[in-house]
Design an enzyme around this catalytic site. Sequence first.
Site, PDB file in Angstrom:
ATOM      1  N   GLU A  68      11.728 -16.348  43.041  1.00 48.57           N
ATOM      2  CA  GLU A  68      11.924 -14.973  43.535  1.00 48.57           C
ATOM      3  C   GLU A  68      10.737 -14.622  44.415  1.00 48.57           C
ATOM      4  O   GLU A  68       9.601 -14.849  44.028  1.00 48.57           O
ATOM      5  CB  GLU A  68      12.041 -14.007  42.351  1.00 48.57           C
ATOM      6  CG  GLU A  68      11.935 -12.529  42.701  1.00 48.57           C
ATOM      7  CD  GLU A  68      12.939 -12.076  43.753  1.00 48.57           C
ATOM      8  OE1 GLU A  68      14.135 -12.385  43.609  1.00 48.57           O
ATOM      9  OE2 GLU A  68      12.512 -11.435  44.736  1.00 48.57           O
ATOM     10  N   HIS A  84      33.583  -3.062  38.496  1.00 42.62           N
ATOM     11  CA  HIS A  84      34.865  -2.743  39.126  1.00 42.62           C
ATOM     12  C   HIS A  84      36.019  -3.454  38.422  1.00 42.62           C
ATOM     13  O   HIS A  84      35.862  -4.561  37.929  1.00 42.62           O
ATOM     14  CB  HIS A  84      34.831  -3.159  40.596  1.00 42.62           C
ATOM     15  CG  HIS A  84      33.888  -2.359  41.430  1.00 42.62           C
ATOM     16  ND1 HIS A  84      34.186  -1.102  41.897  1.00 42.62           N
ATOM     17  CD2 HIS A  84      32.630  -2.629  41.859  1.00 42.62           C
ATOM     18  CE1 HIS A  84      33.158  -0.630  42.595  1.00 42.62           C
ATOM     19  NE2 HIS A  84      32.196  -1.536  42.579  1.00 42.62           N
ATOM     20  N   VAL A 134      10.227 -18.565  49.468  1.00 43.70           N
ATOM     21  CA  VAL A 134      10.521 -19.885  50.029  1.00 43.70           C
ATOM     22  C   VAL A 134      10.185 -19.874  51.521  1.00 43.70           C
ATOM     23  O   VAL A 134      10.644 -19.026  52.274  1.00 43.70           O
ATOM     24  CB  VAL A 134      12.004 -20.267  49.800  1.00 43.70           C
ATOM     25  CG1 VAL A 134      12.338 -21.570  50.523  1.00 43.70           C
ATOM     26  CG2 VAL A 134      12.272 -20.404  48.307  1.00 43.70           C
ATOM     27  N   ARG A 165      23.355  -3.708  51.373  1.00 42.23           N
ATOM     28  CA  ARG A 165      24.344  -4.682  50.934  1.00 42.23           C
ATOM     29  C   ARG A 165      24.247  -5.900  51.856  1.00 42.23           C
ATOM     30  O   ARG A 165      24.231  -5.747  53.078  1.00 42.23           O
ATOM     31  CB  ARG A 165      25.744  -4.085  51.030  1.00 42.23           C
ATOM     32  CG  ARG A 165      25.907  -2.697  50.396  1.00 42.23           C
ATOM     33  CD  ARG A 165      27.261  -2.138  50.836  1.00 42.23           C
ATOM     34  NE  ARG A 165      27.558  -0.807  50.345  1.00 42.23           N
ATOM     35  CZ  ARG A 165      27.220   0.327  50.959  1.00 42.23           C
ATOM     36  NH1 ARG A 165      26.509   0.299  52.073  1.00 42.23           N
ATOM     37  NH2 ARG A 165      27.580   1.500  50.469  1.00 42.23           N
ATOM     38  N   ILE A 174      27.022 -11.752  49.023  1.00 41.91           N
ATOM     39  CA  ILE A 174      27.525 -11.157  47.775  1.00 41.91           C
ATOM     40  C   ILE A 174      27.265  -9.653  47.800  1.00 41.91           C
ATOM     41  O   ILE A 174      26.293  -9.147  47.253  1.00 41.91           O
ATOM     42  CB  ILE A 174      26.881 -11.806  46.527  1.00 41.91           C
ATOM     43  CG1 ILE A 174      26.913 -13.337  46.615  1.00 41.91           C
ATOM     44  CG2 ILE A 174      27.573 -11.308  45.261  1.00 41.91           C
ATOM     45  CD1 ILE A 174      28.293 -13.951  46.656  1.00 41.91           C
ATOM     46  N   SER A 184      29.373  -5.729  47.405  1.00 37.38           N
ATOM     47  CA  SER A 184      30.280  -5.211  46.388  1.00 37.38           C
ATOM     48  C   SER A 184      31.579  -6.018  46.388  1.00 37.38           C
ATOM     49  O   SER A 184      32.073  -6.363  47.458  1.00 37.38           O
ATOM     50  CB  SER A 184      30.598  -3.746  46.699  1.00 37.38           C
ATOM     51  OG  SER A 184      31.455  -3.228  45.732  1.00 37.38           O
ATOM     52  N   CYS A 219       6.888   9.420  28.721  1.00 43.65           N
ATOM     53  CA  CYS A 219       7.687  10.048  29.786  1.00 43.65           C
ATOM     54  C   CYS A 219       8.496  11.183  29.179  1.00 43.65           C
ATOM     55  O   CYS A 219       9.370  10.951  28.354  1.00 43.65           O
ATOM     56  CB  CYS A 219       8.605   9.019  30.436  1.00 43.65           C
ATOM     57  SG  CYS A 219       9.880   9.731  31.487  1.00 43.65           S
ATOM     58  N   CYS A 222      10.521  13.477  30.678  1.00 43.20           N
ATOM     59  CA  CYS A 222      11.848  13.803  31.202  1.00 43.20           C
ATOM     60  C   CYS A 222      12.917  12.882  30.613  1.00 43.20           C
ATOM     61  O   CYS A 222      14.028  13.311  30.340  1.00 43.20           O
ATOM     62  CB  CYS A 222      11.876  13.713  32.709  1.00 43.20           C
ATOM     63  SG  CYS A 222      10.659  14.741  33.531  1.00 43.20           S
ATOM     64  N   CYS A 262      10.750  14.880  37.020  1.00 33.13           N
ATOM     65  CA  CYS A 262       9.397  15.145  37.534  1.00 33.13           C
ATOM     66  C   CYS A 262       8.833  13.959  38.287  1.00 33.13           C
ATOM     67  O   CYS A 262       7.716  14.017  38.787  1.00 33.13           O
ATOM     68  CB  CYS A 262       8.458  15.633  36.436  1.00 33.13           C
ATOM     69  SG  CYS A 262       7.476  14.374  35.622  1.00 33.13           S
TER      70      CYS A 262
END
Lengths: 118, 479, 325
Positions: free
Chosen positions: B35, B53, B176, B315, B339, B341, B404, B406, B439
Amino acid sequence: MKKEIICIECPNGCVLALEIKDGKIVQVEGNKCDKGVVYAESEIENPLRVLTTSVMSEGLSVLMVPVKTREPIPKDLMLKAMENIKKIKVKKSVEVGDVIVKDLMGLGVDLVATRSVR
Amino acid sequence: MQNKTYDIIIIGGGVVGCSIARELSKYNLKVALLEKEVELAFGVSKSNSGIIHPGTQTKAGSLKGRLCVEGNILIRKIAKELGIDFQEVGELIVAFSKDDIAKLEEIKIEAEKLGVKKMSIVDQSWLKENEPNLSKDVVGALFIPSAGIISPYRMTYDLSENAAKNGVEIFTDNEVKGIVVKKANDLEIMTTQRVLKTRYVINAAGLFADDISGMVGLDDFKITPRKGQEFLLDKKRENVVNHIIFPLPTKTSKGVLVIKTSDGNPMVGPTAQDVDDKEDLSTTDDGFKEVLSAVKQMIPSINDSDIIAYFSGLRPVAGEDFIIRHEASVPGFINVSGIQSPGLTAAPAIAKMVCSILQENGLTLIRKKDFKRYRNETTHLFKISKDKARKLIKENEGYGDIVCRCEMVSRKEIEEAIERGATTLDGVKFRTRAQAGRCHGGFCTTRILKILSEKLNVPITEITKRGKGSLIVKGKRAR
Amino acid sequence: MKERELVIVGGGPAAMAAAISAHESGVKDILVLERDQFLGGILNQCIHTGFGLNHFKELLSGPEYAQRFIEKITGIKDIEISLQSFVTNLNSDKELTYLRPGEMEEVRARAIIMATGCRERTREMIHVAGTRPAGIFSAGLAQKLINSEGLLLGQEIVVVGSGDIGLIMARRFTLEGAKVKAVVEIQKESKGLIRNVVQCLDDFNIPLYLSHKISKIYGKHRVEKVDVIAVDDNFNEVQNSRFEIECDTVLISAGLIPENELIEMAQVEMDKKTNTPVSDEINKTSVEGLFVCGNAFKIYDLVDSVTKDSIIAGEMAAEYLGYKK
């Protein structure tokens, strides 16, 4: 010479109309209280500000101890004062009002803690 | 570490790459995943809407359509095995006129061909009962119960965690830079940090899949980023809708939706706009206005002031359909590209398909005897019952220490996120939701920085928002 | 479930004033729930002076102002202070759930005073287009990181909004050695106190752009620059007025919102626009015996006024509980 300045002594922020002669104030108008006159005189002759910041601590319950100059110091010296204050480290408990630096930069004003930190 | 030989190297740590990694970890293979970002799910997957979906609105006969319908089924099992929160909330495609209803019938017929089940056209009285905030102008809808929601980041992280547990080596921050094809099934990958040899390469590099493909001399597709701006509503509006609400689709997109999310905050969007820059994640005033006005047609009670956050995603579009194939001219190189949606839904089916492609091209798959199929569910205080929370807090005091405010995330959850691989503020946010609330981290950022610094044993001045040059602070007083 | 006479949520100036005043009005059993490790609330990071002129007739810094109340409240044995205590739930029967390290507690109160303060408006709320790199801070967060953690956040700063915190922070950044390149205010006048414009901006020659807004933030990893554009009386962009400012930090000081998510849970009737309880009388809500004071009730300019009205909240709670004036 006439000049307008804003008083910063309190949240009112009065607009002070000054009459200046030979670098001295002869008349102040627009002030809601006596502090305005004192402020105007100082602001024209030698502007002063209370410097507030915080200093590092070591081994205490909070990392930074807030401080202020007990009396105002010359406005132009604030940044220079900061250079000195940044090097300070507080290593033992302090109470509000305790002196952190006596006679800061020879100005005759102490730097004091504004929070009790143990 | 130099010159170690792998059976398979996957390029790309998004939901597709991690699904493939987890699937391959079931077999006796040496697998690595590369990655370029400092954490996984920091590319296309981070701005996914989280919809699983059902398979409507994809053409019968398309690869997309088939993998979507398969993925919709597979994901349920994976979610159970890995403790990922999947909810089958169902979707409604809404109609504003009689003509629209006819179009819904067409969508239904097309979807039935793909194998989508249990769909029905529902009328106004059904909608009034089941989706009360819907506009009175909606005259009917196509109800597709098999649509669901999942957290795209948590899914990616949980897949990768299970893959790693089963032996997949994951190298983040390894972009890469070049691929040398020595001979058939003998490839060498140069990253910014190392050189790795492998028999197979799987290109799941998302927006950069065309660049990777170009490194082995293939230039038959180009990725065009299509920007989508999404807007998150305050958790207070969690129940503004009970289903995922779709308008009728247009040619280029499924339109602006109202989406329930796994985190509780409903999401509205996305826009759809082709852009040139693969890193252009800016949002615009026009995008905001466009989405808000489109959404108000369906749910009039959604207001400007409900929106607490927004972001853009890109996308990776490479023509109409997915490109999933072994490249005969470069034996050992498999493209999993374009790849877009419904990529999140299709990911588990894509992983299975990649396994078949590998087998067809000479790789023997032997099941591991000791494959660890299950993973303990990550604890999220905001998702569990009061009694369970009480018990956890007693067992570990850190769950009672809220960081946190919130989103109600405790210190312990943040520490766990770091133990599971978070190294940045965004990594903590995606895993825990801390800083993602109304916040925006105004309250909790200070503590999260300190916890990251402490747990990772790095100075606070080195903590980043999302790696690279995204430093949060630029210096500190001498300590 | 434990029963308490009065529970006060919060530990800042409003909560402390309300607790002390309720006690002075006769309430004997008071529980104060503060989420932080210390009492004092936001005052602890407001290290500048400007507090106390009305209440104490003295010019104090935030921590000094807080300290006076902390000393008083910790000396009252009828007031129990529970720190690191975070309230997660409140209902209209005045039952509270709160968490603290190692415990989930539930308590039913006969009266409650909410002194939960406020939060800052975010970049998202004022709709600034562009990217989301590192280097965008709300003014209060920056204040905490600088004043309480000793961190330097950037070298070249643009402040969005001229509220008091933004002005104060412009000075703080300057004192810490950073360059504040502009304060950009969409309104025709500064929202902050005039004295703060003078002593925080004018003193350091920091330009204040009135009737201007930041229209876009640039930067992939860290903030790189912003677009500034003039606006007319209706806040529409003035054509050909756009210019850029290079900076590595954007500070958002665009106002405050009362923090009232808990009373919303308790079915208190709310004004959605201001996020405050609907009420024709100070500190009151639509739920009997549930009071709100300080910045949670409305946004105050001065802490002295918060103290004044919160003292009234303490008295109102005492009266509700049956203590005669």
